[in-house]
Design a protein around this motif. Structure first.
Motif, PDB file in Angstrom:
ATOM      1  N   ASN A   1       1.180  -1.505   0.440  1.00 19.08           N
ATOM      2  CA  ASN A   1      -0.246   0.063   0.317  1.00 19.08           C
ATOM      3  C   ASN A   1       0.935   1.284   0.079  1.00 19.08           C
ATOM      4  O   ASN A   1       0.655   2.598   0.065  1.00 19.08           O
ATOM      5  CB  ASN A   1      -0.989  -0.266   1.172  1.00 19.08           C
ATOM      6  CG  ASN A   1      -0.485  -0.487   2.484  1.00 19.08           C
ATOM      7  OD1 ASN A   1       0.976  -0.303   2.388  1.00 19.08           O
ATOM      8  ND2 ASN A   1      -1.209  -0.699   3.627  1.00 19.08           N
ATOM      9  N   LYS A   2       2.129   1.006  -0.226  1.00 19.05           N
ATOM     10  CA  LYS A   2       2.779   2.148  -0.556  1.00 19.05           C
ATOM     11  C   LYS A   2       3.562   2.173  -1.797  1.00 19.05           C
ATOM     12  O   LYS A   2       4.210   2.766  -2.070  1.00 19.05           O
ATOM     13  CB  LYS A   2       4.324   2.054   0.548  1.00 19.05           C
ATOM     14  CG  LYS A   2       3.752   2.683   2.019  1.00 19.05           C
ATOM     15  CD  LYS A   2       4.231   2.989   2.847  1.00 19.05           C
ATOM     16  CE  LYS A   2       3.706   3.211   4.491  1.00 19.05           C
ATOM     17  NZ  LYS A   2       5.046   2.838   5.415  1.00 19.05           N
ATOM     18  N   CYS A   3       2.868   1.145  -2.312  1.00 15.65           N
ATOM     19  CA  CYS A   3       3.828   1.349  -3.753  1.00 15.65           C
ATOM     20  C   CYS A   3       2.515   1.920  -4.596  1.00 15.65           C
ATOM     21  O   CYS A   3       1.178   2.142  -4.581  1.00 15.65           O
ATOM     22  CB  CYS A   3       3.911   0.009  -3.835  1.00 15.65           C
ATOM     23  SG  CYS A   3       5.091  -1.013  -3.719  1.00 15.65           S
ATOM     24  N   THR A   4       3.157   3.063  -6.501  1.00 16.23           N
ATOM     25  CA  THR A   4       2.455   2.404  -7.566  1.00 16.23           C
ATOM     26  C   THR A   4       2.906   2.383  -8.143  1.00 16.23           C
ATOM     27  O   THR A   4       3.643   1.358  -8.503  1.00 16.23           O
ATOM     28  CB  THR A   4       2.593   4.055  -7.327  1.00 16.23           C
ATOM     29  OG1 THR A   4       4.085   4.233  -7.477  1.00 16.23           O
ATOM     30  CG2 THR A   4       3.161   5.333  -6.168  1.00 16.23           C
ATOM     31  N   ALA A   5       2.194   2.089  -9.181  1.00 15.60           N
ATOM     32  CA  ALA A   5       1.954   1.309 -10.743  1.00 15.60           C
ATOM     33  C   ALA A   5       1.019   2.687 -11.337  1.00 15.60           C
ATOM     34  O   ALA A   5       1.127   3.202 -11.509  1.00 15.60           O
ATOM     35  CB  ALA A   5       0.637   0.114 -10.898  1.00 15.60           C
ATOM     36  N   VAL A   6       1.500   1.598 -13.131  1.00 13.94           N
ATOM     37  CA  VAL A   6       1.559   2.325 -14.064  1.00 13.94           C
ATOM     38  C   VAL A   6       0.658   1.901 -14.950  1.00 13.94           C
ATOM     39  O   VAL A   6       1.505   0.825 -15.525  1.00 13.94           O
ATOM     40  CB  VAL A   6       2.034   3.271 -15.018  1.00 13.94           C
ATOM     41  CG1 VAL A   6       2.790   4.167 -16.027  1.00 13.94           C
ATOM     42  CG2 VAL A   6       3.338   4.724 -13.891  1.00 13.94           C
ATOM     43  N   VAL A   7      -0.142   1.669 -16.111  1.00 13.29           N
ATOM     44  CA  VAL A   7      -0.631   1.072 -16.795  1.00 13.29           C
ATOM     45  C   VAL A   7      -0.843   1.318 -17.848  1.00 13.29           C
ATOM     46  O   VAL A   7      -1.238   2.106 -18.448  1.00 13.29           O
ATOM     47  CB  VAL A   7      -1.692   0.353 -16.120  1.00 13.29           C
ATOM     48  CG1 VAL A   7      -2.342  -1.369 -17.092  1.00 13.29           C
ATOM     49  CG2 VAL A   7      -1.845  -0.522 -14.397  1.00 13.29           C
ATOM     50  N   GLN A   8       0.572   0.640 -19.235  1.00 13.67           N
ATOM     51  CA  GLN A   8       0.306   1.372 -20.186  1.00 13.67           C
ATOM     52  C   GLN A   8      -0.964  -0.207 -21.465  1.00 13.67           C
ATOM     53  O   GLN A   8      -0.017  -1.078 -21.288  1.00 13.67           O
ATOM     54  CB  GLN A   8       1.779   1.055 -20.686  1.00 13.67           C
ATOM     55  CG  GLN A   8       1.342   2.042 -22.378  1.00 13.67           C
ATOM     56  CD  GLN A   8       2.871   1.338 -23.588  1.00 13.67           C
ATOM     57  OE1 GLN A   8       3.141  -0.140 -22.687  1.00 13.67           O
ATOM     58  NE2 GLN A   8       3.743   2.063 -24.088  1.00 13.67           N
ATOM     59  N   GLY A   9      -1.684   0.747 -21.577  1.00 14.34           N
ATOM     60  CA  GLY A   9      -3.226   0.173 -22.464  1.00 14.34           C
ATOM     61  C   GLY A   9      -4.230   0.209 -21.039  1.00 14.34           C
ATOM     62  O   GLY A   9      -3.421  -0.525 -20.387  1.00 14.34           O
ATOM     63  N   PHE A  10      -5.159   0.107 -21.603  1.00 19.99           N
ATOM     64  CA  PHE A  10      -6.007  -1.029 -21.594  1.00 19.99           C
ATOM     65  C   PHE A  10      -7.012  -1.295 -21.865  1.00 19.99           C
ATOM     66  O   PHE A  10      -8.586  -0.668 -21.849  1.00 19.99           O
ATOM     67  CB  PHE A  10      -6.834   1.277 -21.125  1.00 19.99           C
ATOM     68  CG  PHE A  10      -7.609   0.705 -19.707  1.00 19.99           C
ATOM     69  CD1 PHE A  10      -7.323   0.721 -18.337  1.00 19.99           C
ATOM     70  CD2 PHE A  10      -8.909   1.536 -19.541  1.00 19.99           C
ATOM     71  CE1 PHE A  10      -7.731   0.727 -17.692  1.00 19.99           C
ATOM     72  CE2 PHE A  10      -9.392   1.855 -18.396  1.00 19.99           C
ATOM     73  CZ  PHE A  10      -9.378   1.456 -17.107  1.00 19.99           C
ATOM     74  N   GLY A  11      -6.793  -1.980 -22.866  1.00 21.93           N
ATOM     75  CA  GLY A  11      -7.566  -3.739 -23.219  1.00 21.93           C
ATOM     76  C   GLY A  11      -7.586  -3.999 -22.130  1.00 21.93           C
ATOM     77  O   GLY A  11      -8.313  -3.679 -20.954  1.00 21.93           O
ATOM     78  N   ASN A  12      -8.360  -5.656 -22.573  1.00 25.06           N
ATOM     79  CA  ASN A  12      -8.570  -6.065 -21.539  1.00 25.06           C
ATOM     80  C   ASN A  12      -7.128  -6.017 -20.923  1.00 25.06           C
ATOM     81  O   ASN A  12      -7.485  -6.739 -19.732  1.00 25.06           O
ATOM     82  CB  ASN A  12      -8.965  -7.921 -22.616  1.00 25.06           C
ATOM     83  CG  ASN A  12      -8.611  -9.048 -21.352  1.00 25.06           C
ATOM     84  OD1 ASN A  12      -7.518  -9.959 -20.877  1.00 25.06           O
ATOM     85  ND2 ASN A  12     -10.431  -9.555 -21.410  1.00 25.06           N
ATOM     86  N   VAL A  13      -6.675  -6.665 -21.029  1.00 21.62           N
ATOM     87  CA  VAL A  13      -5.550  -7.163 -19.973  1.00 21.62           C
ATOM     88  C   VAL A  13      -4.396  -5.878 -19.318  1.00 21.62           C
ATOM     89  O   VAL A  13      -4.606  -5.725 -18.159  1.00 21.62           O
ATOM     90  CB  VAL A  13      -4.013  -8.027 -20.699  1.00 21.62           C
ATOM     91  CG1 VAL A  13      -2.798  -7.647 -19.990  1.00 21.62           C
ATOM     92  CG2 VAL A  13      -3.943  -9.137 -21.200  1.00 21.62           C
ATOM     93  N   GLY A  14      -4.924  -4.289 -19.668  1.00 22.36           N
ATOM     94  CA  GLY A  14      -4.730  -3.247 -19.025  1.00 22.36           C
ATOM     95  C   GLY A  14      -5.340  -3.444 -17.934  1.00 22.36           C
ATOM     96  O   GLY A  14      -5.548  -3.162 -16.955  1.00 22.36           O
ATOM     97  N   THR A  15      -7.097  -3.206 -18.536  1.00 17.58           N
ATOM     98  CA  THR A  15      -7.985  -2.435 -17.412  1.00 17.58           C
ATOM     99  C   THR A  15      -7.963  -4.303 -16.525  1.00 17.58           C
ATOM    100  O   THR A  15      -7.922  -3.241 -15.090  1.00 17.58           O
ATOM    101  CB  THR A  15      -9.559  -2.976 -18.635  1.00 17.58           C
ATOM    102  OG1 THR A  15      -9.231  -4.297 -18.542  1.00 17.58           O
ATOM    103  CG2 THR A  15      -9.493  -1.658 -18.741  1.00 17.58           C
ATOM    104  N   TRP A  16      -7.889  -5.489 -16.556  1.00 16.07           N
ATOM    105  CA  TRP A  16      -7.904  -5.844 -15.139  1.00 16.07           C
ATOM    106  C   TRP A  16      -6.984  -6.436 -14.784  1.00 16.07           C
ATOM    107  O   TRP A  16      -6.603  -6.500 -13.276  1.00 16.07           O
ATOM    108  CB  TRP A  16      -8.520  -7.726 -15.722  1.00 16.07           C
ATOM    109  CG  TRP A  16      -9.312  -7.655 -16.760  1.00 16.07           C
ATOM    110  CD1 TRP A  16      -9.717  -7.789 -17.588  1.00 16.07           C
ATOM    111  CD2 TRP A  16     -11.016  -7.755 -15.299  1.00 16.07           C
ATOM    112  NE1 TRP A  16     -11.153  -7.989 -17.445  1.00 16.07           N
ATOM    113  CE2 TRP A  16     -12.084  -7.781 -15.917  1.00 16.07           C
ATOM    114  CE3 TRP A  16     -10.836  -7.775 -13.850  1.00 16.07           C
ATOM    115  CZ2 TRP A  16     -12.967  -7.865 -16.095  1.00 16.07           C
ATOM    116  CZ3 TRP A  16     -12.120  -7.880 -13.486  1.00 16.07           C
ATOM    117  CH2 TRP A  16     -13.797  -8.430 -14.649  1.00 16.07           C
ATOM    118  N   SER A  17      -5.395  -5.928 -15.401  1.00 14.87           N
ATOM    119  CA  SER A  17      -4.408  -5.666 -14.622  1.00 14.87           C
ATOM    120  C   SER A  17      -4.380  -4.802 -13.529  1.00 14.87           C
ATOM    121  O   SER A  17      -3.938  -4.687 -12.000  1.00 14.87           O
ATOM    122  CB  SER A  17      -3.110  -5.486 -15.495  1.00 14.87           C
ATOM    123  OG  SER A  17      -2.740  -6.661 -16.078  1.00 14.87           O
TER     124      SER A  17
END
Lengths: 321, 321, 321, 321, 321, 321
Positions: free
Chosen positions: D221-237
């Protein structure tokens, strides 16, 4: 009596037409679902209907030609699934209706199969076992282009049983040149059939009846049941219903109806049939048991009425009795 | 007139039933041959009748479901052989009757094929070419389990032609994953069809008529002929009969009858149809040509009457006219 | 010693004939069961015997032609099942006998398979691995018309192993054009083989011996065992029997017998064989271990005698020793 | 930032070549394993590459011809397995690279499948659903000689989904004449697809990220994430990562990047896309959300970077940012 | 007498072994051709030998199990070709020998077929037609995995005829689900058999004899012939030889020999057999005809001796007589 | 010289691209025919292109992996038809171009086949016969899913011959389990190949040249010819052209060109090649014969120039010389 209606089929005008009844059910459901007209158009017809003539060498050497059917209502849910019926009243229309009903049955219990059905117009009581075997092998050969483990899988129905399924399996396996036990369900357990298959329908009837009564607040051991028909479904329904504490007050078969308001002894009656020459209850008597006809049986006061004979026994003209 | 009877079919009571007529012919032949009852029992039924429902996406996007048939009368003489008919009047019974007749036809000319027939209950004039193509491809798929170069080989019949056969060939070839031109006869010559196939039936009619007249001592150029129907069979019959010197005094099609006691100009009439919007003789007129109705046409005095419309046009009630 | 007889086969007069022995067992069982003569007539023959000649290109370029067999005793219980043996003594008769025995084995453990067996008459020790591979691929091709996952499923037997099964799988898969791992059992675990398959037979022998002794009131750690043969079955039998507390006093293989009344060190002997050039116990010695011949081994006093060499080692002439 | 490298691919010189990258990985692994050169020679080529041209009737009636591919890298481990991609950038080389990667994927998780992949060079956003359906059915027909439940089993990939798999299943089943649901994975659950399949990849990404962080001693809960792409894999990731307590600070799709150092509302963004005409985040705004471009997104400080767009986004030229 | 040797087979020591005789011929030919040892090794074995057990329901209901064989010597020249023999003396070895001889026969006349042969060990005179039909159908089923129009094509041989071929064709066609007349030669002409097939062997014998005599400068109408055996080959040989002007002085069948130095009336004898209950010459007499035994017949002075009974009638011990 | 242009191909800019040349021809033809754009769109692509990797065990035991191709341009006219080329310069693009050209060839002579072509990128001179055999068998296996007598029928092309076709036939027959000689053309006559096939191409060249000259009013025995290439096509072209009276003044092969203005002795040169170690004309000399290089040969004055080496030898840069 109200409880009879739990199991009754919808009203229809022509009491002889199972197909009309099935179509009416589909229409009603389609209206309620606001079903896509294109889907409806496909569901109201049978995808494939195969009618075959079956020349069979009889024991006296002459050839009798029977007519057989295999109908597949749809293939949308997976391979076809449905029994094979041997009965003089089998017609293309009846088999078509039963195939449609199988689609709804498979869908209701959500198994990946589509509706199908087969039948041969024959009175199996007039054929020797060897003649029945030859008829079954010829029928299997004739429908073999359209059945298969991934296409359409037959099962027993009225007047066909484990032995019939064994003949079908063997014939189909010889045509394919490999062991194809998966071509039918309802095989003997020793050949890979499912344990518990024989009494499954009767057990299902008993469970459904039990649940209906319980949900209506009834006490099972104060309830009564009437069973019309004493073949595979009827005997096992009667046994499993009796096991649940109900009193079976009426049972009928081809020989007529048997009524005892204090309850019939189902096991004794099963044994009687097995030892009987006519393979029926003809001549059965016991203290307190009264002979009645089929119409009287259907009008007996009871909490559960099990229609385990042919289809279409409960109709608009007798449903309210 | 006597010569009409050369081509007429036997009397029967129900004029709508081609099947009854076919069965009556078989019965008569069986009695004359003193046919083995076992063989007779097999010949009077159709070995295999497949009825299929054909969902077709129409040009406007909705799905129409048609009914199609393929009937194999027997497999005793080799693969089945018989045309595919597109007509609103197609029924399972009609196709069954035509399949039986194909057995006798194949036997008479001693080709190693058995009788079969197919049909779809559809009015092809109401469908676009794309709709007809989709219908044909679906029909081919639906009957594909029981047809094949060594099983049953379709051909054109009423309202189906070279283009239909090309669609069938392509669909069947795609299902099998190989070039299967031998699945049909009646293909275009460019795809391996037989030269002379298109006018073969008409030529056969003309030769038969010619021989019948010559054996009765007639002079061909003093004889007259009437042709009922002006489709593939009718036009080619008329042409080949005219080529033999006969005068064609009457021709009819869906638009009515055309009568000229001095002789009709067949080639002109063929050209007229080709250029017509209705693909019929509707509106055709020429000096000396008189419009009559179909009943009048069938009663015209003539030496040869060619019934090249649907079956059962010459019946007990009009045969003697 | 009496306990030897637990595992011995029935007496027969011709000690060279495994087939006669198998037939005698069937006869005896049939008499005890009062078996239907029609069933008996079918069971005493082999349904299908395929003999193939196998031309193999040897490493030096010349062609050697071997003879192979695949026998299916029956197909009544499901697909055939049985190993493939590479041995110079393989004959059509021997394979036939082993196929029959497989039917009884499958029936006893009630798996849905019928008896089958295969073999090639070859001394595999005289072939290079490449030659063995080419022989196996040719043999697989030659029997491919009658084997299959739903027809007949080979397995390893004497001198064939996981590698042989991999070659068979690959050859069969290439012929069928698809991954067909289910064509054999006994594949490597990495290719879908069953875990525990390698020591399964030996473990079964040990369990059977253990149960027999316990039911006879023996204490396992006071019992002794003799193992004839030190291949796959022999080594794993010895290990699993030793694991249960018995003392292994005698072991033999192709190089002779090894006797130590205080117990042999099975693991040490297994390691010795693995590191040996001859892949046998030849030259093995250890304190207290005495060399004996095979006849002496079979006559050693012991509670359990495991015949894990070829069939027919225990016969009427030596069974009582 | 160091943690980005957990998921990055190896350096390579030509950033456009996925195949070169895949080959380089193989080379590196082969050197480390001291791999048999014969095995290496086979693994570095694709066993079978099928390129097909796909004529499709467009809604306006003209025919467009697309190019499709199906590549099987090897058959050594069992049937081929790999998705089908619809994208304008699909080439034979790209599909070949993806097929090789599938072999390593299947091997890593030890499922009995070999690597395969398919694709069609098409921009599916420019086709109507009917055109996509006709394209898919034609593609399925074209590759049908080399796919099958025991040969090669397609699955969804970029721009293909459950509906595509249903079309493939239906086409393949019609060609084979039987219900062949096992021809693909990724079917709808109602047709026998696996439950949980839709979010499986995203869930796997989240679990892998979680484990990597925990093993590096991070508090989630102190970590951050960046998601490139927002298709099936991106949204569920994004969803599954957020569920684990991480803050999603950046998300991008075809419309650009969205950055909020206080954390983006993933569910809100998913809903936005579903209701959007462009089926993208185009126009999305929320308090604290800042628009950035893709390059900026890839350089955002974060503990986890999920590259869920096309392959080859993280390269030698940007990996260290 | 010298001319007998034209048709005699090579000397061998074991007069009962046709296989030894065939092998000796191959050895001799191989030596003369200086045949490649690898080819020789393959030619001296049979590629495939299938032995099947054939349970047949007899007319009285019990099951009799017969043994059948199908041997394919090689597949090098094309599909196998060879007759099917029904005889109590049929053994695996005999069928193997006959299969090898078929390879040489096909090669000599340069037809694209390889040698094959089949047989059932049965005395067909002891079976009813229905039993023979069931036996033939079961035998066809049993060998069906290895026969086929492109694999191995049976034909009639001793005690099998057009009717047997019709049963085989029908059984094979039912298994394959298509009209497969090409599975056998020797069918009735009405089912696609070749015209002239029935008397072909006898005509060939007559032509060979005629040519041998003419090349030795004989005048045909001064020559005499003796025919051993009066089945299909014997009767047609006798007829065609007599047609060429030779005098037939001796004929034998199962009932013994018939001698008339002035010439026998072949047509009369053929008619006699057809009308006889025993389907033999038993009881035949005519002016000038003398009864002799088989040994005497083989020693009759003659210019041509036709051995048209079983193989191996002319041996080292009687060839010079 | 003008007459060269009879056989020259159309101009194109990239002299290395046979595919560009083939496409340009199609474009030109399409414009002239005003071809339906939908048909044109399909014809300008290849329907199916299969690329396979071929691991082959070399004589020294290591595995070499070759790349093979089979391209089917269309299936519209019937099964594919086209040769298999073994050459180091074989590429997917070249095979694609040759497949298209085969469609036009088959169409021009109106045989019911579509265009196809195959090839392996290999220098066959560097492989032993055993290695070539193993390569061919592996290639046949690899392309077997898409070839077949009704799908696509290979033939010999550059560096493949009757022996190659025999290996293909045998491999394909083993996969299918039946004699499949119809899988290729160009088999040896003894295995069912066509008589006259070997010299057919050369004979066709000679006939075409003869007709072109005659139609241009030339006297054959006053004309000269130059043949580039002296493989199968070149030698037979030279022979058949010489048979028609022309003087062959120039011939070339891999070793260079040979020029004699008084005419070369073709038969002598054929014999020379057969007896040569290099299987070429290397070292050939005869009175009056002068060595020239290939460019000089292509510029020799002559009436007929036969380009019988690789494709694309006559180009825009040398066509006018």
């Amino acid at each position: 009596m109200k409880t009879k209606e739990f199991y009754s089929m919808p009203e229809k005008t022509n009491e002889n037409s199972l197909l009309a009844s099935a179509q009416a059910s589909l229409d009603k459901a389609a209206r309620m679902l606001n079903l896509d007209p294109n889907i409806y158009a496909m569901l109201k017809t049978n995808e494939r209907t195969l009618t075959v003539s079956l020349p069979v060498e009889m024991d006296d050497g002459h050839v009798e030609v029977f007519t057989g059917y295999r109908v597949q209502h749809t293939t949308a849910r997976g391979p076809g699934k449905g029994g094979i019926r041997y009965h003089p009243a089998v017609t293309q229309e009846e088999v078509a209706a039963l195939a449609q009903l199988m689609t709804w049955k498979c869908s209701l219990v959500n198994v990946p199969f589509s509706g199908a059905k087969g039948g041969v117009s024959v009175n199996p009581r007039q054929l020797s076992e060897n003649e029945l075997r030859r008829l079954t092998r010829r029928y299997t050969y004739a429908i073999s282009p359209i059945i298969g483990p991934k296409t359409d899988i037959p099962a027993p129905d009225m007047n066909t049983d484990e032995k019939t399924m064994t003949w079908i399996t063997d014939t189909y396996s010889m045509i394919k040149g490999e062991s194809s036990g998966e071509i039918v369900t309802g095989k003997p357990v020793s050949l890979g059939g499912s344990v518990g298959r024989i009494n499954a329908t009767g057990l299902g009837v008993a469970i459904a009846a039990e649940q209906a009564l319980l949900r209506n607040g009834c006490e099972l051991n104060k309830c009564t049941a009437v069973v019309q028909g004493f073949g595979n479904v009827g005997t096992w329904s009667a046994r499993h219903i009796a096991d649940r504490g109900l009193k079976i007050v009426g049972i009928s078969d081809i020989s007529g109806g048997y009524y005892n308001p204090k309850g019939l002894n189902v096991d004794e009656m099963v044994t009687y049939v097995k030892q009987s020459d006519t393979r029926s209850l003809e001549g059965y008597s016991a203290p307190g048991v009264e002979s009645i006809n089929n119409e009287e049986l259907l009008s007996l006061p009871c909490d559960v009425l099990v229609p385990a004979a042919m289809e279409n026994q409960i109709r608009s003209d007798n449903a309210n009795k």
